[in-house]
Design a protein around this motif. Structure first.
Motif, PDB file in Angstrom:
ATOM      1  N   SER A   1       0.820  -1.179  -0.046  1.00 33.37           N
ATOM      2  CA  SER A   1      -0.042  -0.015   0.081  1.00 33.37           C
ATOM      3  C   SER A   1       0.852   0.991  -0.158  1.00 33.37           C
ATOM      4  O   SER A   1       1.872   1.337   0.909  1.00 33.37           O
ATOM      5  N   TYR A   2       0.626   2.146  -0.817  1.00 30.22           N
ATOM      6  CA  TYR A   2       1.579   3.260  -1.163  1.00 30.22           C
ATOM      7  C   TYR A   2       0.557   4.437  -1.791  1.00 30.22           C
ATOM      8  O   TYR A   2      -0.409   4.150  -2.535  1.00 30.22           O
ATOM      9  N   VAL A   3       0.978   5.506  -1.816  1.00 30.23           N
ATOM     10  CA  VAL A   3       0.844   6.693  -2.542  1.00 30.23           C
ATOM     11  C   VAL A   3       2.117   7.244  -3.581  1.00 30.23           C
ATOM     12  O   VAL A   3       2.965   7.439  -2.946  1.00 30.23           O
ATOM     13  N   THR A   4       1.770   7.273  -4.882  1.00 30.40           N
ATOM     14  CA  THR A   4       2.647   7.842  -5.671  1.00 30.40           C
ATOM     15  C   THR A   4       2.170   9.331  -6.089  1.00 30.40           C
ATOM     16  O   THR A   4       0.989   9.406  -6.435  1.00 30.40           O
TER      17      THR A   4
ATOM     18  N   TYR B   1       4.273  15.586  -9.429  1.00 31.97           N
ATOM     19  CA  TYR B   1       4.208  17.041  -9.564  1.00 31.97           C
ATOM     20  C   TYR B   1       4.585  17.648 -10.932  1.00 31.97           C
ATOM     21  O   TYR B   1       5.507  17.149 -11.641  1.00 31.97           O
ATOM     22  N   PHE B   2       3.614  18.608 -11.314  1.00 27.31           N
ATOM     23  CA  PHE B   2       3.710  18.912 -12.819  1.00 27.31           C
ATOM     24  C   PHE B   2       4.108  20.454 -12.692  1.00 27.31           C
ATOM     25  O   PHE B   2       3.452  21.158 -11.495  1.00 27.31           O
ATOM     26  N   ASP B   3       4.378  21.219 -13.630  1.00 27.79           N
ATOM     27  CA  ASP B   3       4.317  22.842 -13.556  1.00 27.79           C
ATOM     28  C   ASP B   3       3.188  23.443 -13.536  1.00 27.79           C
ATOM     29  O   ASP B   3       2.321  22.682 -13.933  1.00 27.79           O
ATOM     30  N   GLY B   4       2.932  24.665 -13.012  1.00 24.88           N
ATOM     31  CA  GLY B   4       1.723  25.276 -12.740  1.00 24.88           C
ATOM     32  C   GLY B   4       1.045  24.639 -11.716  1.00 24.88           C
ATOM     33  O   GLY B   4      -0.229  25.019 -11.660  1.00 24.88           O
ATOM     34  N   GLY B   5       1.382  24.361 -10.768  1.00 22.39           N
ATOM     35  CA  GLY B   5       0.764  23.811  -9.519  1.00 22.39           C
ATOM     36  C   GLY B   5      -0.306  22.562  -9.611  1.00 22.39           C
ATOM     37  O   GLY B   5      -1.035  22.002  -8.949  1.00 22.39           O
ATOM     38  N   PHE B   6      -0.197  21.762 -10.589  1.00 27.86           N
ATOM     39  CA  PHE B   6      -0.908  20.520 -10.992  1.00 27.86           C
ATOM     40  C   PHE B   6      -0.142  19.335 -10.492  1.00 27.86           C
ATOM     41  O   PHE B   6       1.183  19.027 -10.636  1.00 27.86           O
ATOM     42  N   VAL B   7      -1.067  18.550  -9.519  1.00 29.63           N
ATOM     43  CA  VAL B   7      -0.476  17.685  -8.998  1.00 29.63           C
ATOM     44  C   VAL B   7      -1.656  16.269  -9.024  1.00 29.63           C
ATOM     45  O   VAL B   7      -2.634  16.491  -9.080  1.00 29.63           O
ATOM     46  N   VAL B   8      -0.850  15.053  -9.173  1.00 24.99           N
ATOM     47  CA  VAL B   8      -1.846  13.776  -9.246  1.00 24.99           C
ATOM     48  C   VAL B   8      -1.195  12.701  -8.204  1.00 24.99           C
ATOM     49  O   VAL B   8       0.080  12.300  -8.075  1.00 24.99           O
ATOM     50  N   ASP B   9      -2.058  12.436  -7.296  1.00 26.34           N
ATOM     51  CA  ASP B   9      -1.902  11.314  -6.486  1.00 26.34           C
ATOM     52  C   ASP B   9      -2.556   9.947  -6.897  1.00 26.34           C
ATOM     53  O   ASP B   9      -3.512  10.081  -7.196  1.00 26.34           O
ATOM     54  N   SER B  10      -1.707   8.931  -7.045  1.00 25.89           N
ATOM     55  CA  SER B  10      -2.292   7.756  -7.503  1.00 25.89           C
ATOM     56  C   SER B  10      -2.134   6.793  -6.309  1.00 25.89           C
ATOM     57  O   SER B  10      -0.896   6.572  -5.661  1.00 25.89           O
ATOM     58  N   VAL B  11      -3.201   6.149  -5.617  1.00 27.03           N
ATOM     59  CA  VAL B  11      -3.414   5.532  -4.394  1.00 27.03           C
ATOM     60  C   VAL B  11      -3.289   3.927  -4.822  1.00 27.03           C
ATOM     61  O   VAL B  11      -4.293   3.445  -5.725  1.00 27.03           O
ATOM     62  N   TYR B  12      -2.606   3.240  -4.247  1.00 26.86           N
ATOM     63  CA  TYR B  12      -2.504   1.731  -4.309  1.00 26.86           C
ATOM     64  C   TYR B  12      -2.848   1.171  -2.909  1.00 26.86           C
ATOM     65  O   TYR B  12      -2.285   1.464  -2.019  1.00 26.86           O
TER      66      TYR B  12
END
Length: 88
Positions: A48-51, A54-65
């Motif tokens: 179990s983890y979260v990846t 981080y992208f330019d312009g304040g865009f973020v994605v969390d992928s939850v496993y």
């Protein structure tokens, strides 16, 4: 314990950082480009983890496993959730 790897080529650098925070577990992982954090993986246990990306312009994605299964993605813009995708 922390392990670091760094390479540089033509003014571009990348760095991989591994931190062993769970005894006998997977190391947390941090990836930097030109000293800017671009990705991290934080483990709560071996499966179990979260990846976080981080992208330019304040865009973020969390992928939850959870239990080695991709359960959801959370999309942020400047710290605000703009979308969530839950996987069945």
């Amino acid at each position: 314990m922390e392990a670091k790897l760094k390479t540089a080529l033509f003014g571009y650098s990348k760095k991989d950082v591994y931190e062993y925070n769970i005894k006998d577990g997977m190391p947390d992982y941090y990836y930097y480009e030109n000293d800017v954090l671009r990705m991290k993986t934080i483990y709560s246990n071996e499966d179990s983890y979260v990846t976080t990306f981080y992208f330019d312009g304040g865009f973020v994605v969390d992928s939850v496993y959870e239990n080695a299964t991709h359960t959801k993605d959370i999309f942020y813009s400047n710290g605000n959730i703009i979308r969530q995708k839950v996987y069945e």
